[in-house]
Design a protein around this motif. Sequence first.
Motif, PDB file in Angstrom:
ATOM      1  N   ARG A   1      36.343  41.375  38.634  1.00 18.14           N
ATOM      2  CA  ARG A   1      36.557  41.783  40.154  1.00 18.14           C
ATOM      3  C   ARG A   1      36.400  40.099  41.104  1.00 18.14           C
ATOM      4  O   ARG A   1      35.507  40.072  40.934  1.00 18.14           O
TER       5      ARG A   1
ATOM      6  N   ASP B   1      42.436  43.873  38.961  1.00 17.14           N
ATOM      7  CA  ASP B   1      41.187  44.069  37.984  1.00 17.14           C
ATOM      8  C   ASP B   1      41.608  43.565  36.779  1.00 17.14           C
ATOM      9  O   ASP B   1      43.023  43.521  36.598  1.00 17.14           O
TER      10      ASP B   1
ATOM     11  N   LYS C   1      35.153  51.253  34.421  1.00 20.22           N
ATOM     12  CA  LYS C   1      34.721  49.919  36.042  1.00 20.22           C
ATOM     13  C   LYS C   1      32.843  50.731  35.663  1.00 20.22           C
ATOM     14  O   LYS C   1      32.596  51.921  35.908  1.00 20.22           O
TER      15      LYS C   1
END
Length: 326
Positions: free
Chosen positions: A119, A142, A325
Amino acid sequence: MDEMTTLRELRADVPVPDRAALAPGRKRLTEAMAGGGRTRRLRADWRIASLGAAAAITVAALLGTQLLDASDPRGTAPATIASNLDLSGPAETLNRAADFVEGATAPPEPRDDQWIYTRGVVAEPELKAGGEGMAEMTYEPDSWSRYGNGAAEKDQSDDDRSAREIYRAAARLPEDPAALLAEVRRLYPADTSGQTRSETEEQQTFRGLSVLLESYPLPPAAVARIYRAMATLPGVGITGHLVKDAAGREAIAVTRDEQGTHERREILLSPYDYTYAGQRFVVTEDYEMKMPEGMPGPGQKFTAGDITINEARTAAAVVDAEGDKP
């Protein structure tokens, strides 16, 4: 004059693009053209609006890995600047950085079926004279890439590489600085497309080092060797003070003037743990860029100290699946 010839002439003074970073952008651009994925708006360089749709697509591919989430992975707690920080010169800064990262515990190499999540944030150009015709473009917030990408590794048509290839190439880099820099030039050859101004050997090497350091993950011992070798490259400097990256964080700027242009490239490192933080391009002298002959639109004045490109990586992690994530 056809559009691609115009584009080549317009970007003759622009630094050679980092081709190893373009593959995710190409994939993301293709998906966006097919109508899939979430997007966010970004104001692009004034030059994009004047070049029209074909040029905008080219720049979209170039900037595809620049992201727009400005969160800082260090969180809200104050971080402690490295106790051995010394900004008096490249040898002092980079050798201390090498000593610091070399002592880090090396995590295991990712599995071939894992993914690399990143990111980041890209800041708008900081131009004292102002920018004309800023266009809007869209990007995914992302990025995920497969660590072991067999299809990409079999494609030898360019120097795009999977994270696995770069990790293992970095692990094999020699200790000797001169030999290491020569290997970096082999990994990231000079641009021969004729679309950009020719690079000097030192300029090519610094570009390759920038692309290599941007990759994630890298073995800590390899990063230490890279820093020690970078300190020996002619023309490399340190700003002597911390700068701000695109996310507003303090950063060490390792610099080198881009010959044949009016800018310098800056590789940004964290002053807290010496990890890669991002990159900037800063104007070194006043100049005016005019539009190519036969092409409508205003020129652009640049002033020493203008920041034309400023991008930061704000998070990076190894995850088990695309979409995960940390």
